[in-house]
Write a protein that holds these residues in place. Structure first.
Motif, PDB file in Angstrom:
ATOM      1  N   ALA A 186      -9.274  -9.272  -6.905  1.00  0.00           N
ATOM      2  CA  ALA A 186      -9.045  -8.391  -5.753  1.00  0.00           C
ATOM      3  C   ALA A 186     -10.146  -8.612  -4.715  1.00  0.00           C
ATOM      4  O   ALA A 186      -9.880  -8.668  -3.509  1.00  0.00           O
ATOM      5  N   GLY A 224      -5.776   3.522 -10.226  1.00  0.00           N
ATOM      6  CA  GLY A 224      -4.881   2.796 -11.129  1.00  0.00           C
ATOM      7  C   GLY A 224      -4.918   1.307 -10.925  1.00  0.00           C
ATOM      8  O   GLY A 224      -5.877   0.752 -10.400  1.00  0.00           O
ATOM      9  N   ILE A 228     -14.930  -1.765  -2.146  1.00  0.00           N
ATOM     10  CA  ILE A 228     -15.349  -2.026  -3.533  1.00  0.00           C
ATOM     11  C   ILE A 228     -14.101  -2.288  -4.374  1.00  0.00           C
ATOM     12  O   ILE A 228     -13.050  -1.662  -4.151  1.00  0.00           O
ATOM     13  N   ASP A 229     -14.194  -3.195  -5.323  1.00  0.00           N
ATOM     14  CA  ASP A 229     -13.186  -3.295  -6.381  1.00  0.00           C
ATOM     15  C   ASP A 229     -13.858  -3.914  -7.604  1.00  0.00           C
ATOM     16  O   ASP A 229     -14.745  -4.749  -7.465  1.00  0.00           O
ATOM     17  N   GLY A 276     -12.933   2.517  -1.965  1.00  0.00           N
ATOM     18  CA  GLY A 276     -13.500   2.296  -3.309  1.00  0.00           C
ATOM     19  C   GLY A 276     -12.605   1.493  -4.227  1.00  0.00           C
ATOM     20  O   GLY A 276     -13.029   1.118  -5.324  1.00  0.00           O
ATOM     21  N   SER A 327     -14.752   7.143 -15.160  1.00  0.00           N
ATOM     22  CA  SER A 327     -15.123   6.515 -13.881  1.00  0.00           C
ATOM     23  C   SER A 327     -14.747   7.435 -12.725  1.00  0.00           C
ATOM     24  O   SER A 327     -15.497   7.596 -11.766  1.00  0.00           O
ATOM     25  N   GLN A 386      -2.045  -6.924 -10.487  1.00  0.00           N
ATOM     26  CA  GLN A 386      -2.564  -6.905 -11.866  1.00  0.00           C
ATOM     27  C   GLN A 386      -1.406  -6.764 -12.860  1.00  0.00           C
ATOM     28  O   GLN A 386      -1.330  -7.498 -13.843  1.00  0.00           O
ATOM     29  N   PRO A 400       0.829  -1.208   0.000  1.00  0.00           N
ATOM     30  CA  PRO A 400       0.000   0.000   0.000  1.00  0.00           C
ATOM     31  C   PRO A 400       0.868   1.265   0.000  1.00  0.00           C
ATOM     32  O   PRO A 400       1.832   1.355   0.747  1.00  0.00           O
ATOM     33  N   VAL A 428     -10.276  -1.459  -3.170  1.00  0.00           N
ATOM     34  CA  VAL A 428      -9.710  -2.215  -2.042  1.00  0.00           C
ATOM     35  C   VAL A 428      -8.467  -3.016  -2.419  1.00  0.00           C
ATOM     36  O   VAL A 428      -7.575  -3.209  -1.584  1.00  0.00           O
ATOM     37  N   GLY A 429      -8.357  -3.477  -3.677  1.00  0.00           N
ATOM     38  CA  GLY A 429      -7.156  -4.221  -4.117  1.00  0.00           C
ATOM     39  C   GLY A 429      -6.864  -5.378  -3.186  1.00  0.00           C
ATOM     40  O   GLY A 429      -7.712  -6.227  -2.911  1.00  0.00           O
ATOM     41  N   GLY A 430      -5.637  -5.416  -2.636  1.00  0.00           N
ATOM     42  CA  GLY A 430      -5.237  -6.483  -1.717  1.00  0.00           C
ATOM     43  C   GLY A 430      -5.520  -6.139  -0.271  1.00  0.00           C
ATOM     44  O   GLY A 430      -4.980  -6.795   0.630  1.00  0.00           O
ATOM     45  N   ALA A 431      -6.313  -5.107  -0.027  1.00  0.00           N
ATOM     46  CA  ALA A 431      -6.750  -4.696   1.320  1.00  0.00           C
ATOM     47  C   ALA A 431      -5.613  -4.150   2.189  1.00  0.00           C
ATOM     48  O   ALA A 431      -5.709  -4.160   3.416  1.00  0.00           O
ATOM     49  N   GLY A 432      -4.538  -3.666   1.556  1.00  0.00           N
ATOM     50  CA  GLY A 432      -3.436  -3.078   2.321  1.00  0.00           C
ATOM     51  C   GLY A 432      -3.907  -1.881   3.142  1.00  0.00           C
ATOM     52  O   GLY A 432      -3.655  -1.804   4.351  1.00  0.00           O
ATOM     53  N   HIS A 433      -4.612  -0.944   2.505  1.00  0.00           N
ATOM     54  CA  HIS A 433      -5.128   0.211   3.249  1.00  0.00           C
ATOM     55  C   HIS A 433      -6.286  -0.214   4.147  1.00  0.00           C
ATOM     56  O   HIS A 433      -6.346   0.163   5.316  1.00  0.00           O
ATOM     57  N   ASP A 437     -12.272  -5.652  -9.793  1.00  0.00           N
ATOM     58  CA  ASP A 437     -11.518  -6.842 -10.177  1.00  0.00           C
ATOM     59  C   ASP A 437     -11.931  -8.028  -9.289  1.00  0.00           C
ATOM     60  O   ASP A 437     -11.717  -7.997  -8.073  1.00  0.00           O
TER      61      ASP A 437
HETATM   62  C1  SAM Z   1      -3.693   0.670  -6.603  1.00  0.00           C
HETATM   63  S1  SAM Z   1      -4.790  -0.650  -6.425  1.00  0.00           S
HETATM   64  C2  SAM Z   1      -5.406  -0.493  -4.799  1.00  0.00           C
HETATM   65  C3  SAM Z   1      -4.546  -1.141  -3.772  1.00  0.00           C
HETATM   66  C4  SAM Z   1      -5.109  -1.120  -2.376  1.00  0.00           C
HETATM   67  N1  SAM Z   1      -5.278   0.225  -1.881  1.00  0.00           N
HETATM   68  C5  SAM Z   1      -4.234  -1.918  -1.429  1.00  0.00           C
HETATM   69  O1  SAM Z   1      -3.663  -1.325  -0.515  1.00  0.00           O
HETATM   70  O2  SAM Z   1      -4.084  -3.115  -1.622  1.00  0.00           O
HETATM   71  C6  SAM Z   1      -6.141  -0.122  -7.361  1.00  0.00           C
HETATM   72  C7  SAM Z   1      -7.315  -1.075  -7.355  1.00  0.00           C
HETATM   73  O3  SAM Z   1      -8.440  -0.325  -7.762  1.00  0.00           O
HETATM   74  C8  SAM Z   1      -9.239  -1.074  -8.608  1.00  0.00           C
HETATM   75  N2  SAM Z   1      -9.977  -0.111  -9.421  1.00  0.00           N
HETATM   76  C9  SAM Z   1      -9.485   0.787 -10.294  1.00  0.00           C
HETATM   77  N3  SAM Z   1     -10.469   1.542 -10.794  1.00  0.00           N
HETATM   78  C10 SAM Z   1     -11.614   1.139 -10.190  1.00  0.00           C
HETATM   79  C11 SAM Z   1     -12.973   1.558 -10.282  1.00  0.00           C
HETATM   80  N4  SAM Z   1     -13.350   2.536 -11.100  1.00  0.00           N
HETATM   81  N5  SAM Z   1     -13.889   0.932  -9.495  1.00  0.00           N
HETATM   82  C12 SAM Z   1     -13.510  -0.071  -8.651  1.00  0.00           C
HETATM   83  N6  SAM Z   1     -12.242  -0.514  -8.560  1.00  0.00           N
HETATM   84  C13 SAM Z   1     -11.300   0.089  -9.311  1.00  0.00           C
HETATM   85  C14 SAM Z   1      -8.276  -1.966  -9.371  1.00  0.00           C
HETATM   86  O4  SAM Z   1      -8.932  -3.128  -9.817  1.00  0.00           O
HETATM   87  C15 SAM Z   1      -7.210  -2.257  -8.311  1.00  0.00           C
HETATM   88  O5  SAM Z   1      -7.483  -3.442  -7.630  1.00  0.00           O
END
Ligand code: SAM
Length: 312
Positions: A60, A103, A54-55, A30, A219, A108, A9, A32-37, A57
């Motif tokens: 994720a 991003g 939310i994600d 919004g 988006s 990914q 994160p 969440v990705g790998g839920a680091g934050h 992917d």
């Molecule tokens: C930089 S990563 C987030 C990492 C996360 N904060 C963590 O600590 O693990 C960005 C994530 O946002 C998702 N994403 C990007 N645009 C999105 C959107 N418009 N709606 C939902 N998810 C989105 C991607 O699929 C990706 O998993």
């Protein structure tokens, strides 16, 4: 075997501080990705708080659901944050702090089959959600003008026209199906002096296509507006961007919310009646420290901005 979801994160401490987290808050992550934050957010809001994640992917969502499974006050949802009003219809006006970390995730980028990267040869996909048009469909079907436009607008690519022309010529003899083939075409379309410069010459083209495939900027514009509406009075929205176009959208949106009267300066009294809806928390965007950049190169382009909704 599936590769472990790995993503460090970015600006973690700064996110926690800017989100103004306290026990009992209702929060939204919004992206969440790998839920680091989210793993840190949930600890700070305690059992009395609620966290919606939310994600778009599905991978994720699966990872975050597993990593946050011990917390009964966390809900993980698959979807695009631009659709918050459909995903969370009952939470309008109740979110005390929201985060968007924009991003792609390192996971990914580092999973060749997702087709985001020119480092390994794989099918040219780039969809975060596994839905909609792939990058291969765009490069094989879009007309030259549209391709050049994407490369110029989303990749700020100086050689957009040359690259688009080469793509269109190349696909006439054989469809462009892989990341490797696309990278070759891009490189061969550039003047030799540009090919020799630092960094991969296909980087801007790949980024532009990714932004187009995932409709990232639209988006963001829609998501910002709706998520701001979802905040409670004094609620905060924190956004991390990695790209100048994204950052400009966030900066301008926050500025418009923080601006009151917009009457011409020579008007004796205000006739527009516009009141600021938000207060910008940091005048300048927060960026990563040199230590963080050394440990995580991805953080070098990160910019964090936060706005606080004013009490109505
Ligand atoms: C930089 S990563 C987030 C990492 C996360 N904060 C963590 O600590 O693990 C960005 C994530 O946002 C998702 N994403 C990007 N645009 C999105 C959107 N418009 N709606 C939902 N998810 C989105 C991607 O699929 C990706 O998993």
């Amino acid at each position: 075997m599936a590769k472990e979801f790995s993503h460090i994160p970015v600006l973690l401490e700064e996110v926690i501080e800017n989100m103004g987290l306290r026990e009992g808050m209702t929060c939204l992550d919004g992206t969440v990705g790998g839920a680091g934050h989210s793993g840190e957010i949930v600890k700070r809001i305690g059992n009395g708080g609620r966290l919606f994640c939310i994600d778009r992917d599905p991978e994720a969502v699966k990872t975050a659901s597993n990593r946050l499974s011990e917390y009964k006050n966390v809900t993980v949802i698959e979807g695009n944050f631009r659709d918050i009003s459909i995903l969370l219809p009952d939470e309008k006006g109740k979110i005390d702090s929201a985060l968007l970390d924009l991003g792609v995730s390192s996971h990914q980028l580092d999973t060749p089959e997702r087709g985001f990267s020119y480092h390994e040869d794989a099918a040219l996909d780039m969809r975060m959600s596994n839905k909609g048009m792939t990058a291969a469909e765009i490069v094989n079907e879009a007309d030259e003008e549209y391709l050049a436009d994407i490369l110029r607008k989303f990749g700020e690519e100086k050689f957009a026209r040359l690259i688009a022309k080469k793509i269109v010529n190349s696909r006439e003899s054989e469809k462009i199906e892989t990341t490797g083939r696309l990278a070759e075409i891009v490189i061969s379309s550039l003047p030799p002096s540009v090919r020799r410069k630092g960094g991969n010459p296909a980087q801007k083209t790949f980024m532009a296509l990714r932004i187009a495939v995932n409709d990232e900027l639209a988006s963001l514009e829609e998501g910002l507006k709706d998520i701001f509406e979802y905040l409670s009075p004094k609620g905060r929205l924190t956004v991390i961007t990695f790209h100048s176009l994204e950052d400009r959208i966030v900066k301008n949106f926050f500025k418009s919310l923080a601006t009151g009267c917009t009457c011409p300066p020579d008007f004796p009294v205000c006739v527009c009646g516009k009141e600021p809806k938000g207060k910008i928390v940091n005048k300048k965007p927060v960026t990563a420290s040199t230590d963080e950049i050394e440990n995580n190169r991805r953080s070098r382009s990160a910019k964090l901005r936060t706005i606080e909704k004013v009490e109505e």
